[in-house]
Design a protein around this motif. Structure first.
Motif, mmCIF file in Angstrom:
data_model
loop_
_atom_site.group_PDB
_atom_site.id
_atom_site.type_symbol
_atom_site.label_atom_id
_atom_site.label_comp_id
_atom_site.label_asym_id
_atom_site.label_seq_id
_atom_site.Cartn_x
_atom_site.Cartn_y
_atom_site.Cartn_z
ATOM 1 N N ARG A 129 0.892 -1.256 0.307
ATOM 2 C CA ARG A 129 -0.207 -0.353 -0.281
ATOM 3 C C ARG A 129 1.079 1.440 0.052
ATOM 4 N N GLN A 130 2.189 0.737 0.370
ATOM 5 C CA GLN A 130 3.018 2.257 0.890
ATOM 6 C C GLN A 130 3.488 2.612 -0.335
ATOM 7 N N ILE A 131 4.330 1.712 -1.504
ATOM 8 C CA ILE A 131 4.438 1.666 -2.531
ATOM 9 C C ILE A 131 3.550 2.445 -2.840
ATOM 10 N N ARG A 132 1.881 1.574 -3.344
ATOM 11 C CA ARG A 132 1.101 2.230 -4.005
ATOM 12 C C ARG A 132 0.652 3.864 -3.695
ATOM 13 N N HIS A 133 1.209 4.421 -2.729
ATOM 14 C CA HIS A 133 0.793 5.913 -2.519
ATOM 15 C C HIS A 133 1.337 6.681 -3.384
ATOM 16 N N GLY A 134 2.788 5.923 -2.991
ATOM 17 C CA GLY A 134 4.498 6.391 -3.689
ATOM 18 C C GLY A 134 4.260 6.716 -5.377
ATOM 19 N N PHE A 135 3.878 6.110 -5.799
ATOM 20 C CA PHE A 135 3.259 5.545 -7.242
ATOM 21 C C PHE A 135 2.414 6.776 -7.056
ATOM 22 N N VAL A 136 0.878 6.394 -6.650
ATOM 23 C CA VAL A 136 0.055 7.717 -7.537
ATOM 24 C C VAL A 136 0.545 9.168 -7.071
ATOM 25 N N ILE A 137 1.469 9.753 -6.203
ATOM 26 C CA ILE A 137 2.252 10.487 -5.758
ATOM 27 C C ILE A 137 2.589 11.239 -7.168
ATOM 28 N N MET A 138 3.232 9.896 -7.627
ATOM 29 C CA MET A 138 4.455 10.088 -8.962
ATOM 30 C C MET A 138 3.372 10.746 -9.891
ATOM 31 N N VAL A 139 2.662 9.968 -10.075
ATOM 32 C CA VAL A 139 1.913 9.334 -11.022
ATOM 33 C C VAL A 139 1.218 10.457 -11.668
ATOM 34 N N THR A 140 0.267 11.504 -10.471
ATOM 35 C CA THR A 140 -0.449 12.176 -10.333
ATOM 36 C C THR A 140 0.070 14.144 -11.047
ATOM 37 N N ILE A 141 1.306 14.305 -10.636
ATOM 38 C CA ILE A 141 1.759 15.038 -10.338
ATOM 39 C C ILE A 141 3.088 15.007 -11.846
ATOM 40 N N SER A 142 3.529 14.500 -12.017
ATOM 41 C CA SER A 142 3.624 13.780 -13.489
ATOM 42 C C SER A 142 2.644 14.185 -14.402
ATOM 43 N N VAL A 143 1.843 13.976 -14.488
ATOM 44 C CA VAL A 143 0.430 14.660 -15.281
ATOM 45 C C VAL A 143 0.332 15.401 -15.560
ATOM 46 N N VAL A 144 0.623 16.351 -14.304
ATOM 47 C CA VAL A 144 -0.797 17.499 -14.152
ATOM 48 C C VAL A 144 1.313 18.706 -14.432
ATOM 49 N N ASN A 145 2.260 18.138 -14.225
ATOM 50 C CA ASN A 145 3.529 18.440 -14.183
ATOM 51 C C ASN A 145 3.739 19.026 -15.907
ATOM 52 N N LEU A 146 2.974 17.944 -17.317
ATOM 53 C CA LEU A 146 3.257 18.279 -18.366
ATOM 54 C C LEU A 146 1.967 19.036 -18.647
ATOM 55 N N GLY A 147 0.916 18.290 -18.152
ATOM 56 C CA GLY A 147 0.277 19.285 -18.523
ATOM 57 C C GLY A 147 -0.073 20.965 -18.541
ATOM 58 N N ALA A 148 0.449 21.002 -17.302
ATOM 59 C CA ALA A 148 1.132 22.549 -16.876
ATOM 60 C C ALA A 148 1.699 23.133 -18.185
ATOM 61 N N ASN A 149 2.917 22.783 -18.343
ATOM 62 C CA ASN A 149 3.960 22.925 -19.380
ATOM 63 C C ASN A 149 3.489 22.963 -20.990
ATOM 64 N N LEU A 150 2.393 22.311 -20.880
ATOM 65 C CA LEU A 150 1.688 22.322 -22.718
ATOM 66 C C LEU A 150 1.443 23.091 -23.188
ATOM 67 N N LEU A 151 0.424 24.211 -21.484
ATOM 68 C CA LEU A 151 0.121 24.670 -21.309
ATOM 69 C C LEU A 151 0.442 25.854 -21.452
ATOM 70 N N LEU A 152 1.094 26.285 -19.895
ATOM 71 C CA LEU A 152 1.354 27.783 -19.168
ATOM 72 C C LEU A 152 3.082 27.916 -20.031
ATOM 73 N N ALA A 153 3.094 29.130 -19.827
ATOM 74 C CA ALA A 153 4.340 29.840 -19.902
ATOM 75 C C ALA A 153 5.184 29.328 -18.631
ATOM 76 N N PRO A 154 6.790 29.054 -19.140
ATOM 77 C CA PRO A 154 7.689 28.656 -18.079
ATOM 78 C C PRO A 154 6.840 29.806 -16.895
ATOM 79 N N SER A 155 7.172 29.765 -15.508
ATOM 80 C CA SER A 155 7.105 30.739 -14.517
ATOM 81 C C SER A 155 7.783 29.396 -13.416
ATOM 82 N N VAL A 156 8.875 30.840 -12.771
ATOM 83 C CA VAL A 156 9.364 30.035 -11.219
ATOM 84 C C VAL A 156 8.462 29.794 -9.994
ATOM 85 N N TRP A 157 7.139 30.498 -10.234
ATOM 86 C CA TRP A 157 5.209 30.763 -9.265
ATOM 87 C C TRP A 157 5.145 29.210 -8.855
#
Length: 410
Positions: free
Chosen positions: A286-314
């Motif tokens: 379960r702990q490993i699953r939690h870690g992968f869920v966090i990494m998958v979710t934030i990786s998808v969000v990160n890709l989407g943000a970088n495709l839609l928004l200009a890079p910003s330090v904020w």
């Protein structure tokens, strides 16, 4: 087969052992991060070309990865303490050799010796943890080691930068000499031998090859090594591409890079702390699953943000910190599952796990980072792809051997 009993009791506080083993594990990265800021000063002092300076780094990395294959096996045969003590002795002498090197060729030679000796600490320390502690305690110690280990990337560049700015470049290597000598004395006095004689393996070539063959042909080992080693590069990619990611895309000054590393370090330390709190309470799977869920979710969000928004330090640095949290949450558990696959060959298992991770790191450094660093969207995509390799390994492992990591261990 799992060995749930510790071999030798450790009667001191867990944090003391955690600091001791974290210092051992920090030695390898410290030998890189401390001297990188001194590159210009070393190049001027030795009249070295950029290619020669790169060779001083490559020689260390290749030697580190190569010897990682053998540190653990040697400790299975001769004991943990002798391998660590000999490694620290070689590292200390090699650091002094680097400081005294009259030419670039000699510097490359002594950097190679540093690489051959520096990996023993991190490889053997993992085996020591599982030798000394039952699973839940071992996870807590492994998590604490990860917390302390997270401090190294922040401290080392600052120390190296200050030394190279205010003192001759040799001071960086004299500093590493002092670190090695201090560690050697500390380990000699404080680290117990965790592998008694009757549990050691004979050092015979055929026996050794059979051990390596058994691990390499074990699909559970390969999948666990991929699940722990490759996702790390989803974060490490950004570290390697820091000059382009932070300087070109986010338009930060070198003095401001510190914030990016602090965010990552906080993520690693936070994930490791939570992992330690979960030990003995939450099933490893379960702990490993939690870690992968966090990494998958934030990786998808990160890709989407970088495709839609200009890079910003904020916002651009925060996803990498959250990713680091997810990785540190699951990696202590995966490492212990690797070590428990072969209780009689924990050193060898740690060696091969380190080799898989080092090979992935080298590929990302030499191929992926140069290709992806010119675009934040490509960096985000490459990070997601690297994480997906580890995720695919874990998902297959979970379906093929569903009993692995299912039960809470004490």
């Amino acid at each position: 087969m799992q060995d749930h009993s510790a071999t030798v009791p450790w009667r001191g506080p867990l944090w003391a052992m955690s600091i001791l083993l974290a210092l051992l594990g920090m030695l390898g990265p410290f030998a890189i991060d401390t001297y990188l800021p001194a590159f210009p000063a070393i190049a001027r002092g030795l009249d070295a070309t950029p290619l020669q300076m790169q060779q001083t780094l490559s020689a260390y990395l290749f030697a580190f990865a190569f010897m990682a294959l053998f540190h653990g096996s040697l400790s299975d045969s001769f004991g943990r303490r002798p391998v660590v003590l000999w490694g620290l002795s070689m590292f200390t002498l090699a650091s002094a050799g680097c400081a005294l090197a009259p030419t670039t060729g000699w510097l490359i030679f002594f950097r190679t010796v540093q690489g051959l000796s520096a990996g023993g600490g991190i490889v053997v320390s993992r085996a020591v943890i599982r030798d000394l502690f039952p699973p839940a305690q071992a996870q807590r110690v492994m998590s604490q080691v990860t917390i302390f280990f997270g401090v190294a990337p922040a401290i080392a560049p600052m120390v190296g930068g200050w030394l190279s700015e205010h003192l001759p470049w040799q001071s960086v290597f004299w500093f590493l000499t002092g670190v090695g000598a201090t560690l050697l004395l500390t380990i000699w006095r404080a680290l117990p031998e965790s592998l008694p004689g009757h549990k050691r393996q004979p050092l015979r070539l055929m026996h050794l090859l059979q051990g390596y063959g058994s691990l390499i042909s074990n699909p559970r080992f390969i999948l666990l090594a991929l699940a722990s080693g490759v996702p790390f590069n989803g974060m490490f990619l950004y570290v390697l591409a820091a000059p382009a990611f932070l300087g070109q895309h986010l338009q930060l000054q070198p003095g401001q890079f510190f914030w990016f590393f602090m965010i990552n370090i906080c993520g690693i330390m936070g994930g490791a702390w939570v992992s330690g709190r979960m030990a003995g309470r939450v099933a490893p799977k379960r702990q490993i699953r939690h870690g992968f869920v966090i990494m998958v979710t934030i990786s998808v969000v990160n890709l989407g943000a970088n495709l839609l928004l200009a890079p910003s330090v904020w916002w651009a640095m925060l996803p990498i910190g959250i990713y680091s949290f997810g990785w540190a949450l699951m990696v202590p558990v995966v490492t212990l599952l690797v070590l428990d696959l072969v209780p009689s060959r924990r050193g060898m298992a740690s060696s091969l796990q380190m080799f898989v991770g080092s090979t992935a790191n080298g590929f990302v450094a030499g191929v992926v980072a140069p290709l992806a660093m010119h675009s934040t969207a490509w960096l985000a995509f490459a990070s997601l792809l690297l994480m997906s390799i580890g995720l695919a390994a874990w998902v297959y492992l979970h379906r093929r051997w569903p009993e692995l990591g299912r039960h809470i261990t004490g």
